[in-house]
Design an enzyme around this catalytic site. Structure first.
Site, mmCIF file in Angstrom:
data_model
loop_
_atom_site.group_PDB
_atom_site.id
_atom_site.type_symbol
_atom_site.label_atom_id
_atom_site.label_comp_id
_atom_site.label_asym_id
_atom_site.label_seq_id
_atom_site.Cartn_x
_atom_site.Cartn_y
_atom_site.Cartn_z
ATOM 1 N N ASP A 172 0.815 -1.218 0.000
ATOM 2 C CA ASP A 172 0.000 0.000 0.000
ATOM 3 C C ASP A 172 0.846 1.265 0.000
ATOM 4 O O ASP A 172 2.067 1.212 0.178
ATOM 5 C CB ASP A 172 -0.958 -0.006 1.204
ATOM 6 C CG ASP A 172 -0.282 -0.431 2.500
ATOM 7 O OD1 ASP A 172 0.956 -0.447 2.549
ATOM 8 O OD2 ASP A 172 -0.989 -0.743 3.457
ATOM 9 N N ASN A 228 -7.401 -2.477 14.404
ATOM 10 C CA ASN A 228 -8.788 -2.879 14.124
ATOM 11 C C ASN A 228 -8.848 -4.107 13.213
ATOM 12 O O ASN A 228 -9.886 -4.433 12.670
ATOM 13 C CB ASN A 228 -9.580 -1.712 13.517
ATOM 14 C CG ASN A 228 -8.994 -1.243 12.189
ATOM 15 O OD1 ASN A 228 -8.067 -1.849 11.668
ATOM 16 N ND2 ASN A 228 -9.544 -0.171 11.640
ATOM 17 N N HIS A 273 -7.103 -4.553 10.384
ATOM 18 C CA HIS A 273 -6.897 -4.355 8.944
ATOM 19 C C HIS A 273 -5.582 -4.974 8.479
ATOM 20 O O HIS A 273 -4.633 -5.101 9.251
ATOM 21 C CB HIS A 273 -7.024 -2.874 8.543
ATOM 22 C CG HIS A 273 -5.903 -1.975 8.944
ATOM 23 N ND1 HIS A 273 -6.062 -0.913 9.802
ATOM 24 C CD2 HIS A 273 -4.610 -1.939 8.566
ATOM 25 C CE1 HIS A 273 -4.923 -0.273 9.940
ATOM 26 N NE2 HIS A 273 -4.010 -0.886 9.205
ATOM 27 N N GLU A 322 -9.671 -1.786 5.452
ATOM 28 C CA GLU A 322 -10.341 -1.471 6.709
ATOM 29 C C GLU A 322 -11.567 -2.379 6.908
ATOM 30 O O GLU A 322 -12.054 -2.987 5.944
ATOM 31 C CB GLU A 322 -10.774 -0.006 6.681
ATOM 32 C CG GLU A 322 -9.608 0.984 6.587
ATOM 33 C CD GLU A 322 -8.876 1.188 7.910
ATOM 34 O OE1 GLU A 322 -8.907 0.286 8.778
ATOM 35 O OE2 GLU A 322 -8.254 2.250 8.063
HETATM 36 C C1 GLP Z 1 -0.485 0.495 8.515
HETATM 37 C C2 GLP Z 1 -0.084 -0.365 7.313
HETATM 38 C C3 GLP Z 1 -0.220 -1.835 7.610
HETATM 39 C C4 GLP Z 1 0.473 -2.168 8.915
HETATM 40 C C5 GLP Z 1 -0.171 -1.382 10.039
HETATM 41 C C6 GLP Z 1 0.447 -1.668 11.385
HETATM 42 O O1 GLP Z 1 -1.849 0.632 8.606
HETATM 43 N N1 GLP Z 1 -0.849 -0.045 6.174
HETATM 44 O O2 GLP Z 1 0.328 -2.581 6.541
HETATM 45 O O3 GLP Z 1 0.373 -3.543 9.171
HETATM 46 O O4 GLP Z 1 -0.018 0.007 9.759
HETATM 47 O O5 GLP Z 1 1.598 -0.892 11.586
HETATM 48 P P1 GLP Z 1 2.688 -1.197 12.678
HETATM 49 O O6 GLP Z 1 3.472 -2.360 12.181
HETATM 50 O O7 GLP Z 1 3.528 0.053 12.734
HETATM 51 O O8 GLP Z 1 1.965 -1.486 13.937
#
Ligand code: GLP
Length: 236
Positions: free
Chosen positions: A62, A128, A130, A135
Protein backbone atom coordinates in the site's frame (compact mmCIF):
# COMPACT_ATOMS: atom_id res chain seq x y z
CA UNK A 1 -2.80 -21.40 10.70
CA UNK A 2 0.47 -22.08 12.38
CA UNK A 3 1.06 -19.89 15.43
CA UNK A 4 4.57 -19.22 16.65
CA UNK A 5 5.10 -17.37 19.90
CA UNK A 6 8.31 -15.43 20.34
CA UNK A 7 9.80 -13.30 23.09
CA UNK A 8 10.00 -10.03 21.23
CA UNK A 9 10.02 -8.33 17.85
CA UNK A 10 13.67 -9.17 17.25
CA UNK A 11 13.07 -12.88 17.82
CA UNK A 12 10.02 -12.59 15.60
CA UNK A 13 12.10 -11.04 12.85
CA UNK A 14 14.60 -13.88 13.17
CA UNK A 15 11.85 -16.47 12.81
CA UNK A 16 10.38 -14.75 9.76
CA UNK A 17 13.85 -14.55 8.27
CA UNK A 18 14.32 -18.32 8.70
CA UNK A 19 11.17 -18.94 6.67
CA UNK A 20 12.24 -16.44 4.05
CA UNK A 21 15.71 -17.93 3.71
CA UNK A 22 14.34 -21.47 3.40
CA UNK A 23 11.89 -20.39 0.71
CA UNK A 24 14.54 -18.45 -1.19
CA UNK A 25 16.68 -21.56 -1.20
CA UNK A 26 13.71 -23.30 -2.83
CA UNK A 27 13.71 -20.67 -5.57
CA UNK A 28 10.88 -18.24 -4.79
CA UNK A 29 11.01 -15.04 -6.87
CA UNK A 30 8.44 -12.58 -5.56
CA UNK A 31 8.02 -11.13 -2.10
CA UNK A 32 4.96 -9.23 -0.90
CA UNK A 33 6.26 -6.63 1.55
CA UNK A 34 4.71 -4.48 4.26
CA UNK A 35 5.60 -1.26 6.03
CA UNK A 36 5.16 -0.22 9.66
CA UNK A 37 7.21 -0.84 12.77
CA UNK A 38 6.37 -4.57 12.80
CA UNK A 39 8.66 -5.74 9.97
CA UNK A 40 11.54 -3.40 10.85
CA UNK A 41 13.55 -6.05 12.71
CA UNK A 42 13.14 -8.46 9.83
CA UNK A 43 14.36 -5.83 7.37
CA UNK A 44 17.43 -5.17 9.54
CA UNK A 45 18.18 -8.88 9.60
CA UNK A 46 17.74 -9.10 5.82
CA UNK A 47 20.08 -6.14 5.33
CA UNK A 48 22.76 -7.68 7.55
CA UNK A 49 22.44 -11.11 5.98
CA UNK A 50 24.36 -12.50 3.05
CA UNK A 51 21.13 -13.28 1.19
CA UNK A 52 21.14 -12.01 -2.37
CA UNK A 53 17.91 -10.30 -3.46
CA UNK A 54 19.21 -9.08 -6.81
CA UNK A 55 17.06 -11.57 -8.71
CA UNK A 56 13.99 -10.94 -6.58
CA UNK A 57 10.90 -8.85 -7.21
CA UNK A 58 9.10 -7.13 -4.35
CA UNK A 59 5.56 -5.83 -4.32
CA UNK A 60 4.40 -3.61 -1.48
CA UNK A 61 0.91 -3.64 -0.08
CA UNK A 62 0.00 0.00 0.00
CA UNK A 63 0.82 3.71 -0.15
CA UNK A 64 -0.67 6.95 1.10
CA UNK A 65 -2.46 9.01 -1.52
CA UNK A 66 -0.84 12.40 -2.03
CA UNK A 67 2.69 11.40 -1.06
CA UNK A 68 5.45 10.57 -3.50
CA UNK A 69 8.63 8.61 -2.84
CA UNK A 70 10.57 11.76 -1.89
CA UNK A 71 8.28 12.33 1.05
CA UNK A 72 9.82 10.78 4.19
CA UNK A 73 6.36 9.67 5.37
CA UNK A 74 5.63 7.75 2.22
CA UNK A 75 5.82 3.98 2.23
CA UNK A 76 8.11 4.11 -0.83
CA UNK A 77 10.54 6.22 1.20
CA UNK A 78 10.27 3.78 4.13
CA UNK A 79 11.06 0.82 1.91
CA UNK A 80 13.97 2.57 0.19
CA UNK A 81 15.44 3.59 3.54
CA UNK A 82 15.01 0.33 5.42
CA UNK A 83 15.68 -2.16 2.68
CA UNK A 84 16.07 -1.33 -1.00
CA UNK A 85 18.92 1.19 -0.64
CA UNK A 86 20.89 -1.42 1.29
CA UNK A 87 19.88 -4.62 -0.48
CA UNK A 88 19.34 -4.29 -4.20
CA UNK A 89 16.33 -6.06 -5.65
CA UNK A 90 15.70 -6.75 -9.32
CA UNK A 91 12.43 -4.80 -9.29
CA UNK A 92 10.47 -3.12 -6.50
CA UNK A 93 6.83 -2.08 -6.78
CA UNK A 94 4.94 0.28 -4.46
CA UNK A 95 1.68 1.96 -5.52
CA UNK A 96 2.33 5.54 -6.68
CA UNK A 97 0.52 7.83 -4.26
CA UNK A 98 0.60 10.81 -6.59
CA UNK A 99 -0.72 9.06 -9.67
CA UNK A 100 -2.85 11.53 -11.65
CA UNK A 101 -5.43 8.83 -12.31
CA UNK A 102 -5.86 6.70 -9.20
CA UNK A 103 -8.18 4.16 -10.82
CA UNK A 104 -5.63 3.63 -13.57
CA UNK A 105 -2.92 3.17 -10.92
CA UNK A 106 -5.03 0.48 -9.24
CA UNK A 107 -5.43 -1.31 -12.59
CA UNK A 108 -1.69 -1.03 -13.27
CA UNK A 109 -0.96 -2.55 -9.86
CA UNK A 110 -3.27 -5.49 -10.48
CA UNK A 111 -1.41 -6.04 -13.74
CA UNK A 112 1.90 -6.08 -11.85
CA UNK A 113 0.42 -8.68 -9.48
CA UNK A 114 -0.85 -10.78 -12.38
CA UNK A 115 2.62 -10.79 -13.92
CA UNK A 116 4.39 -11.49 -10.62
CA UNK A 117 2.36 -13.84 -8.42
CA UNK A 118 3.47 -13.42 -4.81
CA UNK A 119 5.29 -16.40 -3.33
CA UNK A 120 5.84 -15.03 0.15
CA UNK A 121 3.52 -12.38 1.57
CA UNK A 122 4.53 -10.49 4.67
CA UNK A 123 1.82 -8.78 6.73
CA UNK A 124 1.42 -6.67 9.83
CA UNK A 125 -1.99 -6.02 11.31
CA UNK A 126 -3.79 -2.83 12.28
CA UNK A 127 -5.36 -2.45 15.71
CA UNK A 128 -8.79 -2.88 14.12
CA UNK A 129 -7.69 -6.00 12.26
CA UNK A 130 -6.90 -4.35 8.94
CA UNK A 131 -4.33 -5.85 6.60
CA UNK A 132 -2.62 -3.63 4.06
CA UNK A 133 -5.07 -0.76 4.35
CA UNK A 134 -8.17 -2.94 4.03
CA UNK A 135 -10.34 -1.47 6.71
CA UNK A 136 -13.28 -3.28 8.40
CA UNK A 137 -16.15 -3.72 5.99
CA UNK A 138 -13.97 -4.25 2.90
CA UNK A 139 -15.20 -7.09 0.67
CA UNK A 140 -12.97 -10.15 0.78
CA UNK A 141 -12.76 -10.27 -3.02
CA UNK A 142 -11.69 -6.64 -3.43
CA UNK A 143 -8.61 -6.03 -5.61
CA UNK A 144 -6.24 -3.04 -5.51
CA UNK A 145 -8.35 0.01 -4.68
CA UNK A 146 -8.56 3.47 -3.20
CA UNK A 147 -9.27 3.40 0.52
CA UNK A 148 -10.75 5.94 2.90
CA UNK A 149 -8.84 5.37 6.13
CA UNK A 150 -10.79 5.00 9.37
CA UNK A 151 -10.40 7.44 12.23
CA UNK A 152 -8.66 4.74 14.34
CA UNK A 153 -6.06 4.05 11.63
CA UNK A 154 -5.40 7.75 11.09
CA UNK A 155 -5.00 8.12 14.85
CA UNK A 156 -2.65 5.11 15.10
CA UNK A 157 -0.52 6.37 12.21
CA UNK A 158 -0.21 9.88 13.64
CA UNK A 159 2.81 8.72 15.58
CA UNK A 160 4.80 8.66 12.36
CA UNK A 161 4.02 12.25 11.45
CA UNK A 162 5.15 15.58 12.92
CA UNK A 163 2.43 17.55 14.68
CA UNK A 164 2.39 20.11 11.91
CA UNK A 165 1.77 17.46 9.25
CA UNK A 166 -1.57 16.11 8.29
CA UNK A 167 -1.86 12.34 8.25
CA UNK A 168 -3.22 11.33 4.86
CA UNK A 169 -6.81 10.15 4.98
CA UNK A 170 -6.69 8.02 1.84
CA UNK A 171 -4.46 5.27 0.52
CA UNK A 172 -4.09 2.85 -2.36
CA UNK A 173 -4.05 -0.71 -1.09
CA UNK A 174 -3.88 -4.17 -2.52
CA UNK A 175 -7.28 -5.66 -1.78
CA UNK A 176 -7.89 -8.73 0.33
CA UNK A 177 -8.63 -10.65 -2.88
CA UNK A 178 -5.13 -9.77 -4.11
CA UNK A 179 -3.43 -10.42 -0.76
CA UNK A 180 -4.80 -13.90 -0.22
CA UNK A 181 -3.51 -15.06 -3.58
CA UNK A 182 -0.02 -15.09 -2.03
CA UNK A 183 1.20 -18.69 -1.74
CA UNK A 184 2.54 -18.35 1.79
CA UNK A 185 1.63 -15.60 4.24
CA UNK A 186 3.58 -14.59 7.32
CA UNK A 187 1.72 -12.23 9.64
CA UNK A 188 3.64 -10.70 12.52
CA UNK A 189 2.25 -8.77 15.48
CA UNK A 190 3.96 -7.48 18.59
CA UNK A 191 2.64 -5.62 21.62
CA UNK A 192 -0.62 -5.39 23.51
CA UNK A 193 -2.24 -2.91 21.12
CA UNK A 194 -2.54 -5.85 18.70
CA UNK A 195 -3.99 -8.37 21.21
CA UNK A 196 -7.65 -7.73 20.39
CA UNK A 197 -7.08 -7.96 16.63
CA UNK A 198 -5.02 -11.14 17.01
CA UNK A 199 -7.72 -12.72 19.15
CA UNK A 200 -10.40 -11.90 16.58
CA UNK A 201 -8.25 -13.01 13.68
CA UNK A 202 -7.48 -16.44 15.16
CA UNK A 203 -10.41 -17.27 17.39
CA UNK A 204 -13.25 -15.14 16.09
CA UNK A 205 -15.59 -15.69 13.15
CA UNK A 206 -14.44 -15.04 9.60
CA UNK A 207 -16.02 -11.65 9.02
CA UNK A 208 -15.36 -8.50 7.03
CA UNK A 209 -15.66 -6.67 10.37
CA UNK A 210 -12.15 -7.97 11.06
CA UNK A 211 -10.40 -8.18 7.68
CA UNK A 212 -7.49 -10.36 8.86
CA UNK A 213 -9.94 -13.11 9.89
CA UNK A 214 -10.04 -14.18 6.23
CA UNK A 215 -6.60 -15.68 6.81
CA UNK A 216 -8.31 -18.57 8.65
CA UNK A 217 -9.26 -19.78 5.18
CA UNK A 218 -5.84 -19.29 3.60
CA UNK A 219 -3.84 -22.34 2.51
CA UNK A 220 -0.62 -21.47 4.36
CA UNK A 221 -0.43 -18.84 7.08
CA UNK A 222 2.21 -18.49 9.75
CA UNK A 223 1.44 -16.08 12.58
CA UNK A 224 4.42 -14.84 14.59
CA UNK A 225 3.41 -13.06 17.81
CA UNK A 226 4.88 -12.06 21.14
CA UNK A 227 3.18 -12.79 24.46
CA UNK A 228 1.57 -9.33 24.63
CA UNK A 229 -0.06 -9.75 21.21
CA UNK A 230 -1.09 -13.30 22.20
CA UNK A 231 -2.47 -12.23 25.58
CA UNK A 232 -6.16 -12.40 24.59
CA UNK A 233 -5.99 -15.84 22.99
CA UNK A 234 -7.94 -18.44 24.94
CA UNK A 235 -7.61 -21.60 22.83
CA UNK A 236 -4.35 -21.46 20.92
C1 GLP B 1 -0.49 0.49 8.51
C2 GLP B 1 -0.08 -0.36 7.31
C3 GLP B 1 -0.22 -1.84 7.61
C4 GLP B 1 0.47 -2.17 8.91
C5 GLP B 1 -0.17 -1.38 10.04
C6 GLP B 1 0.45 -1.67 11.38
O1 GLP B 1 -1.85 0.63 8.61
N1 GLP B 1 -0.85 -0.04 6.17
O2 GLP B 1 0.33 -2.58 6.54
O3 GLP B 1 0.37 -3.54 9.17
O4 GLP B 1 -0.02 0.01 9.76
O5 GLP B 1 1.60 -0.89 11.59
P1 GLP B 1 2.69 -1.20 12.68
O6 GLP B 1 3.47 -2.36 12.18
O7 GLP B 1 3.53 0.05 12.73
O8 GLP B 1 1.97 -1.49 13.94
Amino acid sequence: MKIIRVENAYEGGKKAFEFLQADMEKGIRTLGLATGSTPEELYKIMVNSSLDFSQMTSINLDEYIGLDGENPQSYRFFMNTHLFSKKPFNETFVPFGKAPDLQEECRRYEQVLAEHPIDFQLLGIGRNGHIGFNEPGTDFDETTHVVQLTASTIEANKRNFDDSEKVPTQAISMGIGSIIKGKKTILMAFGKTKAEAIHGMIEGPVTTDLPASILQKHQEVIVIIDEAAASKLTKS
